[in-house]
Motif scaffolding. Structure first.
Motif, PDB file in Angstrom:
ATOM      1  N   LEU A  22       0.862  -1.180   0.000  1.00  0.00           N
ATOM      2  CA  LEU A  22       0.000   0.000   0.000  1.00  0.00           C
ATOM      3  C   LEU A  22       0.896   1.227   0.000  1.00  0.00           C
ATOM      4  O   LEU A  22       2.033   1.183   0.481  1.00  0.00           O
ATOM      5  CB  LEU A  22      -0.905   0.028   1.231  1.00  0.00           C
ATOM      6  CG  LEU A  22      -1.884  -1.127   1.417  1.00  0.00           C
ATOM      7  CD1 LEU A  22      -2.654  -0.939   2.731  1.00  0.00           C
ATOM      8  CD2 LEU A  22      -2.850  -1.220   0.248  1.00  0.00           C
ATOM      9  N   GLY A  23       0.394   2.342  -0.523  1.00  0.00           N
ATOM     10  CA  GLY A  23       1.185   3.564  -0.496  1.00  0.00           C
ATOM     11  C   GLY A  23       0.737   4.563  -1.515  1.00  0.00           C
ATOM     12  O   GLY A  23      -0.380   4.503  -2.042  1.00  0.00           O
ATOM     13  N   THR A  24       1.623   5.515  -1.815  1.00  0.00           N
ATOM     14  CA  THR A  24       1.318   6.544  -2.798  1.00  0.00           C
ATOM     15  C   THR A  24       2.619   7.242  -3.173  1.00  0.00           C
ATOM     16  O   THR A  24       3.691   6.922  -2.671  1.00  0.00           O
ATOM     17  CB  THR A  24       0.293   7.554  -2.248  1.00  0.00           C
ATOM     18  OG1 THR A  24      -0.205   8.371  -3.305  1.00  0.00           O
ATOM     19  CG2 THR A  24       0.900   8.451  -1.180  1.00  0.00           C
ATOM     20  N   PHE A  25       2.516   8.203  -4.082  1.00  0.00           N
ATOM     21  CA  PHE A  25       3.620   9.101  -4.407  1.00  0.00           C
ATOM     22  C   PHE A  25       3.198  10.518  -4.029  1.00  0.00           C
ATOM     23  O   PHE A  25       2.128  10.979  -4.434  1.00  0.00           O
ATOM     24  CB  PHE A  25       3.958   9.052  -5.894  1.00  0.00           C
ATOM     25  CG  PHE A  25       4.587   7.772  -6.350  1.00  0.00           C
ATOM     26  CD1 PHE A  25       5.960   7.588  -6.289  1.00  0.00           C
ATOM     27  CD2 PHE A  25       3.803   6.737  -6.841  1.00  0.00           C
ATOM     28  CE1 PHE A  25       6.536   6.399  -6.715  1.00  0.00           C
ATOM     29  CE2 PHE A  25       4.362   5.552  -7.268  1.00  0.00           C
ATOM     30  CZ  PHE A  25       5.741   5.378  -7.202  1.00  0.00           C
ATOM     31  N   TYR A  39      -0.746  10.938  -5.378  1.00  0.00           N
ATOM     32  CA  TYR A  39      -1.405  10.015  -6.295  1.00  0.00           C
ATOM     33  C   TYR A  39      -2.492   9.188  -5.628  1.00  0.00           C
ATOM     34  O   TYR A  39      -2.860   8.126  -6.120  1.00  0.00           O
ATOM     35  CB  TYR A  39      -0.359   9.100  -6.944  1.00  0.00           C
ATOM     36  CG  TYR A  39       0.392   9.738  -8.089  1.00  0.00           C
ATOM     37  CD1 TYR A  39       0.008   9.538  -9.405  1.00  0.00           C
ATOM     38  CD2 TYR A  39       1.487  10.557  -7.852  1.00  0.00           C
ATOM     39  CE1 TYR A  39       0.691  10.124 -10.456  1.00  0.00           C
ATOM     40  CE2 TYR A  39       2.183  11.148  -8.887  1.00  0.00           C
ATOM     41  CZ  TYR A  39       1.781  10.928 -10.189  1.00  0.00           C
ATOM     42  OH  TYR A  39       2.463  11.523 -11.228  1.00  0.00           O
ATOM     43  N   ARG A  40      -2.969   9.661  -4.487  1.00  0.00           N
ATOM     44  CA  ARG A  40      -4.052   9.043  -3.736  1.00  0.00           C
ATOM     45  C   ARG A  40      -3.714   7.592  -3.357  1.00  0.00           C
ATOM     46  O   ARG A  40      -2.567   7.230  -3.204  1.00  0.00           O
ATOM     47  CB  ARG A  40      -5.384   9.148  -4.489  1.00  0.00           C
ATOM     48  CG  ARG A  40      -5.738  10.608  -4.834  1.00  0.00           C
ATOM     49  CD  ARG A  40      -7.172  10.800  -5.234  1.00  0.00           C
ATOM     50  NE  ARG A  40      -8.059  10.720  -4.087  1.00  0.00           N
ATOM     51  CZ  ARG A  40      -8.876   9.722  -3.834  1.00  0.00           C
ATOM     52  NH1 ARG A  40      -8.920   8.678  -4.638  1.00  0.00           N
ATOM     53  NH2 ARG A  40      -9.653   9.729  -2.773  1.00  0.00           N
ATOM     54  N   TYR A  41      -4.742   6.778  -3.160  1.00  0.00           N
ATOM     55  CA  TYR A  41      -4.551   5.422  -2.634  1.00  0.00           C
ATOM     56  C   TYR A  41      -4.070   4.475  -3.736  1.00  0.00           C
ATOM     57  O   TYR A  41      -4.798   4.188  -4.692  1.00  0.00           O
ATOM     58  CB  TYR A  41      -5.862   4.886  -2.082  1.00  0.00           C
ATOM     59  CG  TYR A  41      -6.367   5.576  -0.847  1.00  0.00           C
ATOM     60  CD1 TYR A  41      -6.075   5.075   0.423  1.00  0.00           C
ATOM     61  CD2 TYR A  41      -7.164   6.719  -0.936  1.00  0.00           C
ATOM     62  CE1 TYR A  41      -6.561   5.689   1.561  1.00  0.00           C
ATOM     63  CE2 TYR A  41      -7.654   7.340   0.209  1.00  0.00           C
ATOM     64  CZ  TYR A  41      -7.357   6.819   1.451  1.00  0.00           C
ATOM     65  OH  TYR A  41      -7.839   7.438   2.584  1.00  0.00           O
ATOM     66  N   LEU A  42      -2.854   3.960  -3.568  1.00  0.00           N
ATOM     67  CA  LEU A  42      -2.330   2.955  -4.479  1.00  0.00           C
ATOM     68  C   LEU A  42      -2.269   1.618  -3.749  1.00  0.00           C
ATOM     69  O   LEU A  42      -1.939   1.556  -2.566  1.00  0.00           O
ATOM     70  CB  LEU A  42      -0.938   3.336  -4.981  1.00  0.00           C
ATOM     71  CG  LEU A  42      -0.808   4.667  -5.721  1.00  0.00           C
ATOM     72  CD1 LEU A  42       0.648   4.911  -6.114  1.00  0.00           C
ATOM     73  CD2 LEU A  42      -1.701   4.704  -6.957  1.00  0.00           C
ATOM     74  N   GLU A  43      -2.553   0.543  -4.485  1.00  0.00           N
ATOM     75  CA  GLU A  43      -2.519  -0.802  -3.915  1.00  0.00           C
ATOM     76  C   GLU A  43      -1.893  -1.738  -4.930  1.00  0.00           C
ATOM     77  O   GLU A  43      -2.084  -1.565  -6.137  1.00  0.00           O
ATOM     78  CB  GLU A  43      -3.925  -1.288  -3.569  1.00  0.00           C
ATOM     79  CG  GLU A  43      -3.965  -2.689  -2.967  1.00  0.00           C
ATOM     80  CD  GLU A  43      -5.367  -3.167  -2.651  1.00  0.00           C
ATOM     81  OE1 GLU A  43      -5.517  -4.348  -2.271  1.00  0.00           O
ATOM     82  OE2 GLU A  43      -6.321  -2.369  -2.787  1.00  0.00           O
ATOM     83  N   GLY A  44      -1.128  -2.710  -4.446  1.00  0.00           N
ATOM     84  CA  GLY A  44      -0.522  -3.630  -5.392  1.00  0.00           C
ATOM     85  C   GLY A  44       0.216  -4.770  -4.735  1.00  0.00           C
ATOM     86  O   GLY A  44      -0.041  -5.125  -3.581  1.00  0.00           O
ATOM     87  N   ASN A  45       1.154  -5.326  -5.492  1.00  0.00           N
ATOM     88  CA  ASN A  45       1.907  -6.498  -5.051  1.00  0.00           C
ATOM     89  C   ASN A  45       3.348  -6.414  -5.515  1.00  0.00           C
ATOM     90  O   ASN A  45       3.649  -5.774  -6.526  1.00  0.00           O
ATOM     91  CB  ASN A  45       1.298  -7.787  -5.619  1.00  0.00           C
ATOM     92  CG  ASN A  45      -0.122  -8.031  -5.161  1.00  0.00           C
ATOM     93  OD1 ASN A  45      -1.076  -7.696  -5.869  1.00  0.00           O
ATOM     94  ND2 ASN A  45      -0.260  -8.620  -3.986  1.00  0.00           N
ATOM     95  N   VAL A  46       4.215  -7.097  -4.768  1.00  0.00           N
ATOM     96  CA  VAL A  46       5.550  -7.405  -5.252  1.00  0.00           C
ATOM     97  C   VAL A  46       5.518  -8.840  -5.749  1.00  0.00           C
ATOM     98  O   VAL A  46       5.138  -9.755  -5.014  1.00  0.00           O
ATOM     99  CB  VAL A  46       6.612  -7.247  -4.149  1.00  0.00           C
ATOM    100  CG1 VAL A  46       7.963  -7.759  -4.635  1.00  0.00           C
ATOM    101  CG2 VAL A  46       6.722  -5.794  -3.728  1.00  0.00           C
ATOM    102  N   VAL A  47       5.873  -9.033  -7.010  1.00  0.00           N
ATOM    103  CA  VAL A  47       5.896 -10.360  -7.624  1.00  0.00           C
ATOM    104  C   VAL A  47       7.310 -10.596  -8.148  1.00  0.00           C
ATOM    105  O   VAL A  47       7.753  -9.916  -9.090  1.00  0.00           O
ATOM    106  CB  VAL A  47       4.871 -10.483  -8.767  1.00  0.00           C
ATOM    107  CG1 VAL A  47       4.889 -11.897  -9.348  1.00  0.00           C
ATOM    108  CG2 VAL A  47       3.473 -10.124  -8.278  1.00  0.00           C
ATOM    109  N   GLY A  48       8.025 -11.524  -7.542  1.00  0.00           N
ATOM    110  CA  GLY A  48       9.421 -11.729  -7.928  1.00  0.00           C
ATOM    111  C   GLY A  48      10.235 -10.485  -7.656  1.00  0.00           C
ATOM    112  O   GLY A  48      10.276  -9.994  -6.517  1.00  0.00           O
TER     113      GLY A  48
END
Length: 417
Positions: A174-177, A184-193
């Motif tokens: 979770l995070g933003t710039f 950049y408001r609410y960012l959500e994602g994953n680390v893959v490899g």
């Protein structure tokens, strides 16, 4: 607000609908959906929570899900075998045909006149993951602050024009710039490899971030796909000490000026000015905003309840809206919709267009309008005491909390004078 990316524009005479051959309503399953837009950078995922509205079998309440945010959209309607989810404030919508557990259709956003932007849209019932359903272990931990250079073509952090702030748990991020003019408001994602994936969709923002992580150099190198077709490279370097320029020094009064002279019309036809009796002898907050600007909506979502709670202390707020059109017939209804959504009890005037050069001409006492939003604090004597450029919204975590603390300390000081 952040820079606005150029977008591919398609021309339509009317808003098109999703074609359908079924005369009767399809069976729709309310609940959580994993949605995604098909962008040039690949699938841009986000969540949707769609639930029946009380007392109406064909109307639904909808929330867009990005990280910790549940952003309310307008009421969705079931029409034949299609579901329509409008986002009136941003003149956009999702329209999809129901096919069992799947929704398939388009995201559309109106621009000027009849011009419309579109992206294919799909959603799957019951899925809640972001980029990958697998919780695979990862050796990379991106938690912390990253000095970021958007637009870097060298693969190096030559300049710092943003700060990435991430919190990683397992493979989830979770995070933003933060940028000098907003976040950049609410960012959500994953680390893959060895790769980072982040996304956001809120009806206006359409952001997909991808980057490769180099543990040896503690850097990220990747790209940002924004809107319909815009692309920008970016690089970042892990740096716990990185900071942005002081937001209190970007916008300021011109030499010899100490007050702000404004006089603009409200949608009801009345002209509002800081010389009006409403503002005399009161601490006044002037909010430079636009109804098209999600960062401005974040600030408005903070200011509206704050004003309701504190207005008896001798506080007023004046919003100056800079819209895509300077015509009141076009922009007036958008301002009214914003006031209704956020239950605003303070005036919002139409001050001009959202071109920063034009906005700067409309406010000649300032050196320039460099960001939407910008907040101007005026004391009881009508003197400008502080100008804050941009807004760190709730998606920035501690930076939002820091802004709220500083805001309240400043207002307490001005009110005590």
């Amino acid at each position: 607000m952040k820079k606005i990316f150029p977008l591919l524009v398609l021309q339509f005479l009317v808003w098109p609908t999703v074609s359908s051959c079924q005369p009767a309503s399809a069976t729709f399953k309310p609940g959580t959906y994993r949605a995604f837009l098909k962008t040039p950078g690949g699938p841009l995922p986000f969540g949707l929570d769609i639930q029946p509205a009380p007392g109406d079998a064909k109307t639904y309440t909808v929330f867009a899900l990005n990280g910790q945010e549940r952003l309310p959209m307008d009421a969705a309607t079931l029409q034949g075998d299609s579901l329509r989810i409008p986002m009136t404030l941003f003149e956009s919508e999702l329209v999809a045909k129901i096919d069992g557990n799947t929704l398939r259709g388009v995201y559309r956003r109106r621009r000027v006149g009849q011009s419309v932007q579109t992206l294919p849209f799909e959603a799957q019932f019951g899925q809640t993951y972001r980029f990958t359903p697998d919780e695979k272990p990862t050796t990379a931990n991106l938690t912390g602050k990253w000095a970021t250079d958007f637009g870097s073509k060298t693969g190096k952090v030559d300049t710092v024009n943003a700060v990435g702030v991430f919190e990683q748990k397992g493979s989830k991020v979770l995070g933003t710039f933060l940028t000098p003019t907003g976040d950049y408001r609410y960012l959500e994602g994953n680390v893959v490899g060895d790769s980072l994936f982040l996304s956001c969709f809120d009806g206006s923002h359409v952001y997909l971030f991808k980057a490769k992580h180099n543990p040896a150099t503690k850097t990220l190198t990747g790209g940002l796909w924004a809107g319909i077709s815009s692309y920008e490279p970016w690089t970042a370097r892990f740096d716990p000490s990185t900071e942005l320029p002081d937001p209190a020094k970007l916008t300021y009064l011109k030499p010899g000026k100490n007050t702000l002279n404004v006089s603009f019309p409200e949608p009801n036809g009345k002209t509002v000015s800081l010389t009006d009796p409403r503002f005399k002898g009161k601490v006044t907050i002037v909010q430079i905003l636009g109804t098209w600007c999600p960062n401005c909506m974040d600030e408005t979502n903070f200011l509206s309840p704050w004003y309701q709670k504190n207005k008896q202390r001798g506080v007023e707020v004046l919003g100056l809206a800079f819209e895509r059109s300077a015509e009141m017939a076009v922009s007036g209804p958008k301002i009214e919709r914003m006031k209704q959504r956020f239950k605003l009890d303070y005036p919002i005037a139409l001050a001009g267009t959202n071109d920063k050069a034009q906005a700067s001409k409309a406010l000649p006492d300032l050196n320039a309008v460099v960001a939407f939003p910008t907040t101007i604090f005026i004391d009881k004597k009508g003197q400008v005491r502080h100008i804050h450029t941009g807004f760190s919204g709730p998606g920035t975590g501690k930076y939002y909390e820091q802004y709220v603390d500083e805001f309240n300390r400043l207002m307490d000081k001005l009110l005590a004078e």
